[in-house]
Scaffold this motif. Structure first.
Motif, PDB file in Angstrom:
ATOM      1  N   THR A  91       0.796  -1.219  -0.050  1.00 10.52           N
ATOM      2  CA  THR A  91      -0.047  -0.091  -0.011  1.00 10.52           C
ATOM      3  C   THR A  91       0.863   1.345  -0.018  1.00 10.52           C
ATOM      4  O   THR A  91       2.040   1.297  -0.340  1.00 10.52           O
ATOM      5  N   TRP A  92       0.161   2.337   0.231  1.00  7.05           N
ATOM      6  CA  TRP A  92       0.907   3.536   0.145  1.00  7.05           C
ATOM      7  C   TRP A  92       0.507   4.595   1.589  1.00  7.05           C
ATOM      8  O   TRP A  92      -0.626   4.496   1.621  1.00  7.05           O
ATOM      9  N   ASN A  93       1.331   4.771   2.353  1.00  3.29           N
ATOM     10  CA  ASN A  93       1.110   5.910   3.408  1.00  3.29           C
ATOM     11  C   ASN A  93       1.128   7.413   2.973  1.00  3.29           C
ATOM     12  O   ASN A  93       2.306   7.758   2.313  1.00  3.29           O
ATOM     13  N   TYR A  94       0.372   8.207   3.532  1.00  5.10           N
ATOM     14  CA  TYR A  94       0.438   9.499   2.960  1.00  5.10           C
ATOM     15  C   TYR A  94      -0.329  10.487   3.950  1.00  5.10           C
ATOM     16  O   TYR A  94      -1.445   9.848   4.875  1.00  5.10           O
ATOM     17  N   GLN A  95      -0.340  11.805   3.865  1.00  8.57           N
ATOM     18  CA  GLN A  95      -0.824  12.836   4.534  1.00  8.57           C
ATOM     19  C   GLN A  95      -1.233  13.917   3.466  1.00  8.57           C
ATOM     20  O   GLN A  95      -0.729  14.146   2.612  1.00  8.57           O
ATOM     21  N   ALA A  96      -2.617  14.228   3.669  1.00  8.18           N
ATOM     22  CA  ALA A  96      -3.169  15.209   2.616  1.00  8.18           C
ATOM     23  C   ALA A  96      -4.192  16.062   3.213  1.00  8.18           C
ATOM     24  O   ALA A  96      -4.841  15.523   4.196  1.00  8.18           O
ATOM     25  N   VAL A  97      -4.601  17.293   2.722  1.00  9.97           N
ATOM     26  CA  VAL A  97      -5.546  18.069   3.060  1.00  9.97           C
ATOM     27  C   VAL A  97      -6.211  18.687   1.939  1.00  9.97           C
ATOM     28  O   VAL A  97      -5.356  19.251   1.195  1.00  9.97           O
ATOM     29  N   HIS A  98      -7.563  18.549   1.847  1.00 16.42           N
ATOM     30  CA  HIS A  98      -8.242  19.154   0.767  1.00 16.42           C
ATOM     31  C   HIS A  98      -9.100  20.214   1.089  1.00 16.42           C
ATOM     32  O   HIS A  98      -9.859  20.157   2.111  1.00 16.42           O
ATOM     33  N   VAL A  99      -9.147  21.435   0.745  1.00 14.53           N
ATOM     34  CA  VAL A  99      -9.755  22.786   1.254  1.00 14.53           C
ATOM     35  C   VAL A  99     -10.396  23.384  -0.004  1.00 14.53           C
ATOM     36  O   VAL A  99     -10.040  23.218  -1.305  1.00 14.53           O
ATOM     37  N   TYR A 100     -11.786  23.452   0.144  1.00 14.23           N
ATOM     38  CA  TYR A 100     -12.883  23.818  -0.604  1.00 14.23           C
ATOM     39  C   TYR A 100     -13.398  25.343  -0.221  1.00 14.23           C
ATOM     40  O   TYR A 100     -13.819  25.673   0.872  1.00 14.23           O
ATOM     41  N   GLY A 101     -13.520  26.075  -1.293  1.00 18.47           N
ATOM     42  CA  GLY A 101     -14.239  27.521  -0.784  1.00 18.47           C
ATOM     43  C   GLY A 101     -14.148  28.387  -1.977  1.00 18.47           C
ATOM     44  O   GLY A 101     -13.656  28.109  -3.219  1.00 18.47           O
ATOM     45  N   LYS A 102     -14.865  29.630  -1.706  1.00 20.16           N
ATOM     46  CA  LYS A 102     -14.850  30.573  -3.077  1.00 20.16           C
ATOM     47  C   LYS A 102     -13.829  31.466  -3.063  1.00 20.16           C
ATOM     48  O   LYS A 102     -13.425  32.042  -1.879  1.00 20.16           O
ATOM     49  N   ALA A 103     -13.147  31.628  -4.015  1.00 20.05           N
ATOM     50  CA  ALA A 103     -11.999  32.760  -4.072  1.00 20.05           C
ATOM     51  C   ALA A 103     -12.439  34.060  -4.668  1.00 20.05           C
ATOM     52  O   ALA A 103     -13.222  34.153  -5.639  1.00 20.05           O
ATOM     53  N   VAL A 104     -11.834  34.960  -4.038  1.00 24.50           N
ATOM     54  CA  VAL A 104     -11.985  36.380  -4.436  1.00 24.50           C
ATOM     55  C   VAL A 104     -10.708  37.238  -4.677  1.00 24.50           C
ATOM     56  O   VAL A 104      -9.446  36.786  -3.898  1.00 24.50           O
ATOM     57  N   ILE A 105     -10.643  38.140  -5.300  1.00 26.44           N
ATOM     58  CA  ILE A 105      -9.318  38.964  -5.691  1.00 26.44           C
ATOM     59  C   ILE A 105      -9.072  39.711  -4.461  1.00 26.44           C
ATOM     60  O   ILE A 105      -9.711  40.566  -4.003  1.00 26.44           O
TER      61      ILE A 105
ATOM     62  N   ILE B  71      -9.118  32.898  -0.367  1.00 28.54           N
ATOM     63  CA  ILE B  71     -10.263  31.546  -0.486  1.00 28.54           C
ATOM     64  C   ILE B  71     -10.964  31.180   1.019  1.00 28.54           C
ATOM     65  O   ILE B  71     -10.171  30.990   1.830  1.00 28.54           O
ATOM     66  N   LYS B  72     -12.251  31.816   0.977  1.00 28.46           N
ATOM     67  CA  LYS B  72     -12.926  31.375   2.428  1.00 28.46           C
ATOM     68  C   LYS B  72     -12.873  29.955   2.621  1.00 28.46           C
ATOM     69  O   LYS B  72     -13.933  29.317   1.762  1.00 28.46           O
ATOM     70  N   ILE B  73     -12.656  29.263   3.670  1.00 32.02           N
ATOM     71  CA  ILE B  73     -12.654  27.911   3.560  1.00 32.02           C
ATOM     72  C   ILE B  73     -14.231  27.677   4.009  1.00 32.02           C
ATOM     73  O   ILE B  73     -14.758  27.950   5.116  1.00 32.02           O
ATOM     74  N   GLN B  74     -14.859  26.722   3.122  1.00 37.02           N
ATOM     75  CA  GLN B  74     -16.328  26.264   3.281  1.00 37.02           C
ATOM     76  C   GLN B  74     -16.170  24.901   3.825  1.00 37.02           C
ATOM     77  O   GLN B  74     -17.244  24.332   4.377  1.00 37.02           O
ATOM     78  N   GLU B  75     -15.175  24.058   3.368  1.00 41.29           N
ATOM     79  CA  GLU B  75     -15.053  22.612   3.729  1.00 41.29           C
ATOM     80  C   GLU B  75     -13.811  21.974   3.738  1.00 41.29           C
ATOM     81  O   GLU B  75     -12.780  22.673   2.616  1.00 41.29           O
ATOM     82  N   ILE B  76     -13.530  21.165   4.580  1.00 35.83           N
ATOM     83  CA  ILE B  76     -12.042  20.704   4.510  1.00 35.83           C
ATOM     84  C   ILE B  76     -12.242  19.190   4.866  1.00 35.83           C
ATOM     85  O   ILE B  76     -12.938  18.670   5.439  1.00 35.83           O
ATOM     86  N   GLN B  77     -11.568  18.428   3.952  1.00 40.78           N
ATOM     87  CA  GLN B  77     -11.210  17.060   4.054  1.00 40.78           C
ATOM     88  C   GLN B  77      -9.768  16.865   4.468  1.00 40.78           C
ATOM     89  O   GLN B  77      -8.957  17.195   3.634  1.00 40.78           O
ATOM     90  N   ALA B  78      -9.356  15.924   5.404  1.00 40.47           N
ATOM     91  CA  ALA B  78      -8.191  15.654   5.818  1.00 40.47           C
ATOM     92  C   ALA B  78      -7.816  14.364   6.126  1.00 40.47           C
ATOM     93  O   ALA B  78      -8.820  13.632   6.831  1.00 40.47           O
ATOM     94  N   VAL B  79      -6.767  13.634   5.751  1.00 40.52           N
ATOM     95  CA  VAL B  79      -6.610  12.379   5.824  1.00 40.52           C
ATOM     96  C   VAL B  79      -4.954  12.016   6.254  1.00 40.52           C
ATOM     97  O   VAL B  79      -4.437  12.602   5.886  1.00 40.52           O
ATOM     98  N   ASP B  80      -4.880  11.085   7.478  1.00 42.76           N
ATOM     99  CA  ASP B  80      -3.671  10.540   7.866  1.00 42.76           C
ATOM    100  C   ASP B  80      -3.805   9.104   7.450  1.00 42.76           C
ATOM    101  O   ASP B  80      -4.189   8.590   8.401  1.00 42.76           O
ATOM    102  N   LYS B  81      -3.023   8.761   6.250  1.00 41.83           N
ATOM    103  CA  LYS B  81      -3.105   7.075   6.041  1.00 41.83           C
ATOM    104  C   LYS B  81      -1.861   6.683   6.527  1.00 41.83           C
ATOM    105  O   LYS B  81      -0.967   6.758   5.861  1.00 41.83           O
ATOM    106  N   LEU B  82      -1.670   6.334   7.762  1.00 42.03           N
ATOM    107  CA  LEU B  82      -0.735   5.947   8.475  1.00 42.03           C
ATOM    108  C   LEU B  82      -0.323   4.613   9.095  1.00 42.03           C
ATOM    109  O   LEU B  82       0.065   4.325  10.121  1.00 42.03           O
ATOM    110  N   SER B  83      -1.177   3.634   8.203  1.00 37.82           N
ATOM    111  CA  SER B  83      -1.027   2.235   8.791  1.00 37.82           C
ATOM    112  C   SER B  83      -1.881   2.018  10.167  1.00 37.82           C
ATOM    113  O   SER B  83      -1.669   1.179  10.877  1.00 37.82           O
TER     114      SER B  83
END
Length: 207
Positions: free
Chosen positions: A96-110, A157-169
């Protein structure tokens, strides 16, 4: 992002620290239904109870022009990752593969010019203040700053949703978990050693 329950991260303080540490992210939007992406140094800030991801890109980069029509943008922050050989387990299984990542969703403005200047000031402080001869905003000539500001576009980018993963066995037994850490330290890559350290920290936190 698909996250099995073993690996989901919900602690906001941990997520903020992860973003701060792994702040060179990938900004993704769409243009005529085609995904486009830019790799950028980013920062996370709060305004009251709201949190924002901020950054800047070249004026010539067409991606910033998609902000007005995009309902949401996606920012990906990638941490250390490493291959995990199933030869390190007590019982037969697949690699398998171990990893860490965060996805951030939101609306971007200048950003306004003043907001951009403030963001760049903080960015330079983060990466320069510990250096012997720090290149800080207040030390740069007005002529240079004026020229450079014309060539970039700031955004938040105003953060509206966050998905975070620590796949560390986390799904392995204690013997496997400890052996994976040991084997990762035997590998000759920085990523493998960083994953081993992340696994050690998780073990200490959980205990």
């Amino acid at each position: 992002m698909y996250i099995p329950k073993y690996y989901k991260v919900t602690n906001w303080e941990e997520i903020k620290e992860f973003i701060h540490t792994n702040s060179f992210g990938v900004l993704i939007t769409t243009k005529k239904e085609k995904p486009i992406a830019t790799h950028l140094p980013l920062q996370i800030h709060n305004e009251g109870e709201d949190y924002y991801v901020t950054g800047h890109m070249a004026y010539g980069n067409p991606q910033w022009r998609t902000f007005e029509t995009a309902e949401d943008v996606l920012v990906i922050f990638q941490g250390p990752h490493s291959y995990i050989s199933s030869s390190w387990y007590e019982h037969e299984n697949v690699p398998t593969w171990n990893y860490q990542a965060v996805h951030v969703y939101g609306k971007a403005v200048i950003l306004t010019e003043d907001e951009l200047k403030q963001d760049l000031t903080l960015l330079l402080q983060k990466y320069e203040k510990h250096r012997k001869n720090p290149v800080l905003w207040e030390n740069l000539s007005p002529q240079l700053l004026e020229k450079e500001l014309k060539g970039i576009v700031g955004f938040k980018i105003k953060i509206q949703e966050i998905q975070a993963v620590d796949k560390l066995s986390q799904n392995r037994n204690e013997a496997d978990y400890q052996n994976i850490i040991h084997k990762l330290y035997e590998e000759k890559t920085t990523n493998s050693h960083q994953v081993a350290k992340a696994m050690e920290r998780k073990l200490q936190k959980d205990n």
